[in-house]
Design an enzyme around this catalytic site. Structure first.
Site, PDB file in Angstrom:
ATOM      1  N   LYS A  48     -11.648   1.178  -8.291  1.00  0.00           N
ATOM      2  CA  LYS A  48     -12.496   0.360  -9.158  1.00  0.00           C
ATOM      3  C   LYS A  48     -13.968   0.596  -8.834  1.00  0.00           C
ATOM      4  CE  LYS A  48      -8.804  -2.983  -9.737  1.00  0.00           C
ATOM      5  NZ  LYS A  48      -8.135  -4.216  -9.394  1.00  0.00           N
ATOM      6  N   GLN A  92      -8.719  -9.515  -6.117  1.00  0.00           N
ATOM      7  CA  GLN A  92      -7.629  -8.542  -6.043  1.00  0.00           C
ATOM      8  C   GLN A  92      -6.327  -9.241  -5.641  1.00  0.00           C
ATOM      9  OE1 GLN A  92      -7.921  -5.358  -7.017  1.00  0.00           O
ATOM     10  NE2 GLN A  92      -5.775  -4.947  -6.584  1.00  0.00           N
ATOM     11  N   ASP A 115     -10.403 -10.192 -15.424  1.00  0.00           N
ATOM     12  CA  ASP A 115      -8.963  -9.942 -15.444  1.00  0.00           C
ATOM     13  C   ASP A 115      -8.249 -10.764 -16.516  1.00  0.00           C
ATOM     14  OD1 ASP A 115      -7.952  -8.026 -13.713  1.00  0.00           O
ATOM     15  OD2 ASP A 115      -8.180  -9.306 -11.960  1.00  0.00           O
TER      16      ASP A 115
END
Ligand code: GUN
Length: 276
Positions: A48, A92, A115
């Site tokens: 990322k 994460q 997300d």
């Protein structure tokens, strides 16, 4: 039979994002919270960071020890919510068991929730009020569209009901007028369902679980799994056998994973454009 080229589509999406980023009169920044040192998570976060740097988006990694306190993570997210220079926040996953994942995710301000995992943003997706979706689900749709696969009216089987992949993919494809069967570990007669699917999306985390017996002839097979067996990466689909039967199949590595990271970049941009 065709094998989907994840690298080519990822490069195309990244170049489009880079163009858009250049046109903005402000810097974008992704803040990532990483708890512990799970090797897979470490790798995903590195990917990322590299993707952000490739397209000119700033990146900040905030690490917490495996044994950290819930309150400290929550406090950090609240700080990031208030910082105008932080445009997107990602925690994460998975988190260590002692942490309350739902509370941590819902602390993220929905307008920085890249997300799409907060109740507010996921709720909008589930109600069909928004196309903004978790990166992998958005990636599955992008792959189908880029490969000119018709979705409307098609039978889809999604295997796996996680909040990150299966569930949002089912919502997104339903919104695109597919008829979706959302299958999971308790589904009875799974094979009977998957064999009817024109499009089969697999995200169950079991190496090579989907053999050719599960697949309809000329189906489109999207393999979201990333497993390590004897030091080698493989998907949830028995690629070599299934590819002979499928109309289109995504390989692992080199398929969905490539697209997920590019969709993260696109989601950072979408948050900024408030186009969710
Ligand atoms: N872990 C594996 N994939 C993902 C993802 O897309 N987002 C987050 N936050 N964690 C993940």
């Amino acid at each position: 039979m065709a094998v989907f080229d994840g690298k080519a589509l990822a490069m195309l999406i990244k170049s489009q994002v880079a163009e858009e980023v250049k046109k903005l009169n402000k810097k974008l920044k992704l803040a990532v919270i990483l708890v512990g040192q799970n090797p897979a998570s470490e790798l995903y976060v590195r990917n990322k960071e590299k993707a952000c740097s490739d397209v000119g988006i700033d990146f900040e990694l905030i690490r917490f020890a495996e044994i950290c306190k819930q309150a400290d993570v929550v406090k950090k997210i609240k700080e990031l919510n208030r910082k105008p220079e932080v445009s997107a926040i990602l925690v994460q996953l998975p988190l260590p068991k002692h942490l309350n994942e739902r509370e941590i995710i819902d602390t993220i301000s929905p307008d920085k929730d890249v997300d799409c995992l907060t109740q507010a943003n996921f709720g909008k997706l589930a109600l069909g009020l928004s196309d903004f979706a978790p990166c992998t689900a958005a990636g599955v749709l992008e792959i189908l569209k880029a490969s000119q696969i018709a979705i409307q009216g098609k039978r889809v089987a999604v295997v796996g009901r996680s909040a990150l992949v299966g569930l949002p993919t089912a919502h997104l494809l339903t919104k695109n007028n597919a008829t979706v069967a959302l299958c999971h570990s308790k589904t009875q007669k799974l094979k009977k369902i998957t064999k009817k699917a024109d499009i089969l999306v697999v995200a169950i985390g079991k190496p090579k679980f989907i053999t050719k017996k599960y697949v309809k002839k000329h189906a489109v097979v999207i393999d979201v799994g990333i497993n390590k067996v004897d030091g080698k990466i493989c998907g949830d689909v028995d690629f070599e056998k299934v590819k002979k039967k499928a109309h289109l199949i995504t390989p692992v590595p080199g398929g969905v994973g490539q697209i997920t990271v590019s969709m993260l970049l696109k989601n950072i941009l979408l948050l900024n454009l408030e186009k969710k």
